[in-house]
Design an enzyme around this catalytic site. Structure first.
Site, PDB file in Angstrom:
ATOM      1  N   SER A 141      30.666  42.748  36.298  1.00  0.00           N
ATOM      2  CA  SER A 141      30.536  41.283  36.346  1.00  0.00           C
ATOM      3  C   SER A 141      29.792  40.806  37.611  1.00  0.00           C
ATOM      4  O   SER A 141      30.020  41.627  38.716  1.00  0.00           O
ATOM      5  CB  SER A 141      31.577  40.425  36.316  1.00  0.00           C
ATOM      6  OG  SER A 141      31.545  39.174  36.590  1.00  0.00           O
ATOM      7  N   TYR A 154      40.764  39.253  37.538  1.00  0.00           N
ATOM      8  CA  TYR A 154      39.335  39.559  37.046  1.00  0.00           C
ATOM      9  C   TYR A 154      38.595  40.056  38.414  1.00  0.00           C
ATOM     10  O   TYR A 154      37.921  41.261  37.931  1.00  0.00           O
ATOM     11  CB  TYR A 154      38.658  38.436  36.534  1.00  0.00           C
ATOM     12  CG  TYR A 154      37.506  38.707  35.645  1.00  0.00           C
ATOM     13  CD1 TYR A 154      37.388  38.890  34.322  1.00  0.00           C
ATOM     14  CD2 TYR A 154      36.185  38.420  36.325  1.00  0.00           C
ATOM     15  CE1 TYR A 154      36.474  39.129  33.730  1.00  0.00           C
ATOM     16  CE2 TYR A 154      35.101  38.577  35.445  1.00  0.00           C
ATOM     17  CZ  TYR A 154      35.081  39.174  34.316  1.00  0.00           C
ATOM     18  OH  TYR A 154      33.950  39.379  33.481  1.00  0.00           O
TER      19      TYR A 154
END
Length: 242
Positions: A141, A154
């Site tokens: 990401s 995350y």
């Protein structure tokens, strides 16, 4: 070198056939877009997910937070579709909020799915990928490049996926292709169910997951001896990078 899928001798510049590609998280979002791209290119997608993918796609239902279950699911899927020539680890989850307001189990589940689930599936696929001279595409990401408030789990997991992938590429050089995909935000259900403060605003520019999946397909079909080590794919107007 011989293409294990077709039996033909490959020239250094010849793209590889797509072949059989295992996709984690292939029932929705980026994973589903990769499944569509693989099928459209003449390949055979196979899915590991908690819910079934679209009709007609081989799959095994599994919770990727359980590493042992993930490894068993890979072998069950290989029994269905044969040895994979590609693996895309698109499964992912999140838990938004300040660290002291997220319970331990919820926080650690994000790491188990995003990192440990990725590692478990890669490990289980490796003997097959070595045999097929295949390619692994791990999915990180833009939050593997920069930290963001209220996203500690995350960010931790995706930073770790990035480091894992860099080390894996060095370890497998010349035997298995390794690509790190760094996607920006996409128009998927990933943001559904969040409180308003953690959802993209009305003016957010999110990428079409089909465009990101097209980049994945490019990595999977690189000629023998050529690898895309890292790809950053995002909407041109997104603000999460640099």
């Amino acid at each position: 070198m011989t293409d294990t899928l077709t039996g033909r001798e490959l020239s250094p510049a010849a793209p590889r056939a797509v072949g059989t590609v295992i996709v984690t998280g292939g029932a929705s979002g980026l994973g589903a877009a990769v499944v569509e791209a693989v099928a459209a290119a003449g390949g055979t997608p196979a899915v590991l997910d908690r819910v079934p993918p679209r009709d007609g796609v081989a799959h095994v239902l599994v919770d990727l937070s359980d590493s042992a279950a993930a490894a068993r699911a890979v072998e069950e899927l290989v029994d269905q579709v044969g040895a994979p020539s590609g693996l895309v680890t698109a499964a992912g989850t999140d838990a938004c909020g300040p660290l002291d307001q997220i319970d331990t189990e919820t926080w650690e589940r994000v790491v188990r799915v995003n990192l440990f689930g990725t590692v478990a599936v890669v490990r289980a696929c490796l003997p097959h990928l070595v045999h097929t001279h295949g390619t692994v595409v791990t999915v990180a990401s833009t939050l593997a490049l920069r930290g963001m408030s209220d996203a500690t789990a995350y960010c931790a997991s995706k930073f770790a996926v990035r480091g894992f992938t860099h080390a894996l590429a060095a370890e497998l050089a010349g035997r298995v292709g390794v690509t790190l995909l760094i996607p920006g935000g996409m128009q998927t259900a990933f943001f559904d169910g969040r409180s308003e403060q953690y959802r993209p605003g009305p003016d957010a520019q999110l990428n079409d997951p089909a465009a990101t999946a097209g980049a994945v397909l490019t990595a999977l079909t690189q000629p023998v001896g050529s690898e895309i080590r890292e790809m950053l794919v995002m909407s041109s107007g997104e603000s999460s990078w640099p």
